[in-house]
Design an enzyme around this catalytic site. Structure first.
Site: not given
Length: 452
Positions: A83, A152, A176
């Protein structure tokens, strides 16, 4: 709606027998991943950057180790995504923000170097919302390109769901990791707070956790456990413990069903799906209770009812820095409106208010912890329904915020559906009992005839 062909997740562990037999190699596996990336990435938009030459070199080294029976770990040669809120020495770390466009740090985050030490092949950086918060960055759901993949950890979930990678790192401070995994039909895991070292990860909130999104339950656990065995947990935390391999399945004896504050917002189909899951558990001889049958569960439901606003207020204060220096010393116009609103909220708060928020969170955590002596795991929905249409929002996090507030481990299992699209089943465990939650999860999967 622009529905795609049904995506198929790609398991690395499913290929290990062929590696041992000499009929497949990690390099060949990587090439299959790259072929999928090249075919689907233009539509899905899961990546910020890739380092394919570096990935191929790492996969070649792993292939040589497998060939002589000297794999560094069970994930030696596994292609993974990082990420883009975590530093990587060989690729940009843009944090989903134009303020950091093209920025590249000189080091790997703790979890990233742990993966490299275990032989994993770091393929690329996956899209995150701005600063791993609210503002989306355009990634699409591989199941339906008109829908959000969640966030996210948008790119990580989309990449795993599409078969581009067998596993990718996510982070979660509200919802997320678990929510995008649910929307994309993957396995998603948020550890207990402090479970994985967050050094070099720009998500400096007290509820933040580095987590996993993967193609199978076994890979989800083993990737996380391999990282923790090398990097440990956050400072002051021992980190995830337990076997490196997936813990043996252990059917839960008693399960607490939670409505959470999300129940009124859940679709009727999602509610029916959860009711069917509950019936499946009961038919297997598992005792299932809820707030109507146990006052302790009712106390938890009452306590976590405000998990969303409480978490957002805590996060606002904790996010004052670095947003204040971004606005003052960089370019306020480079911050989204939502980021500027969070900064304004933080600057209107006092330290005394924050103290009260933390005290309330501690109170809620104690009420939930009391369930540990009576139940093996809690079960609820991970989302109000299927991924919503549109890319302007990552969806409602109301079902996943409770475990973030509580600091407990949670996960989603891709066993339910809504609107013909993925909808997971969320399991919530108890603080530092992550391995026990996975043992329960492995047993629950068998009830749905799914291999862990």
């Amino acid at each position: 709606m622009a529905k795609t062909d049904k995506p198929v997740a790609r398991s690395y562990f499913a290929a290990i027998a062929a590696f041992n037999a000499g009929t497949d190699t990690p390099r060949a596996f990587l090439e299959r991943c790259i072929e999928t990336i090249e075919a689907l990435e233009p539509q899905v938009g899961a990546f910020v950057a890739t380092n394919l030459p570096g990935a191929r070199a790492a996969a070649d080294a792993a292939s040589q180790r497998w060939n002589v029976g000297r794999a560094l770990s069970p994930i030696d040669g596994m292609p993974v995504g990082i990420k883009d809120i975590m530093e990587t020495a060989d690729m940009v770390t843009e944090q989903g923000s134009p303020l950091f466009k093209g920025w590249k740090g000189p080091r790997d985050a703790a979890a990233v170097i742990a993966l490299r030490e275990a032989g994993a092949v770091v393929v690329g950086k996956t899209v995150t919302t701005e600063f791993a918060s609210i503002e989306p960055r355009g990634t699409k759901n591989p199941w339906d390109l008109a829908r959000t993949p969640g966030g996210s950890s948008s790119g990580s979930a989309a990449a795993v769901a599409a078969g581009m990678l067998p596993a990718a790192l996510g982070t979660q401070v509200v919802g997320s990791t678990v929510r995008p995994a649910s929307f994309c039909g993957c396995f998603g895991y948020k550890p207990s707070v402090g479970g994985i070292n967050r050094g070099g990860s720009y998500d400096e909130f007290s509820q933040s956790c580095t987590g996993m999104i993967a193609a199978s339950l076994a890979e989800t656990w083993t990737v996380a456990r391999v990282i923790a065995s090398r990097a440990g947990g956050d400072p002051g935390y021992t980190g995830i413990t337990g076997p490196i391999e997936l813990p043996a399945a252990k059917p839960p004896r008693r399960v607490a069903m939670l409505d959470t504050a999300g129940w009124p917002r859940a679709s009727e189909e999602a509610k029916r799906q959860l009711a069917e899951a509950r019936a499946r558990l009961a038919a297997a001889g598992i005792e299932v209770a809820d707030r109507k049958t146990d006052k302790a569960i009712d106390a938890v439901e009452t306590a976590i009812a405000s998990a969303g606003p409480l978490s957002m207020d805590i996060n606002a204060w904790e996010g004052r820095w670095p947003l204040n220096t971004y606005a003052r010393d960089m370019d306020r116009n480079g911050l989204s409106k939502s980021a500027q609103n969070r900064l304004a909220q933080a600057e209107a708060m006092t330290q005394e208010q924050y103290q009260g928020l933390i005290a309330e969170r501690d109170r809620v955590r104690k009420i939930y912890a009391a369930l540990a002596d009576r139940y093996d795991v809690c079960v609820t929905l991970p989302a109000t329904g299927a991924a919503p249409i549109g890319l302007g929002s990552t969806g409602d996090p109301i079902f996943v915020v409770p475990s973030s507030l509580l600091g407990t481990p949670s996960m989603t299992l891709p066993v339910l559906q809504a609107e013909g699209l993925p909808l997971g089943l969320q399991l919530m465990g108890f603080q530092n009992a992550d391995a026990a939650m996975f043992a329960s999860a492995a047993a629950v999967l068998r009830l749905f005839d799914i291999k862990p």
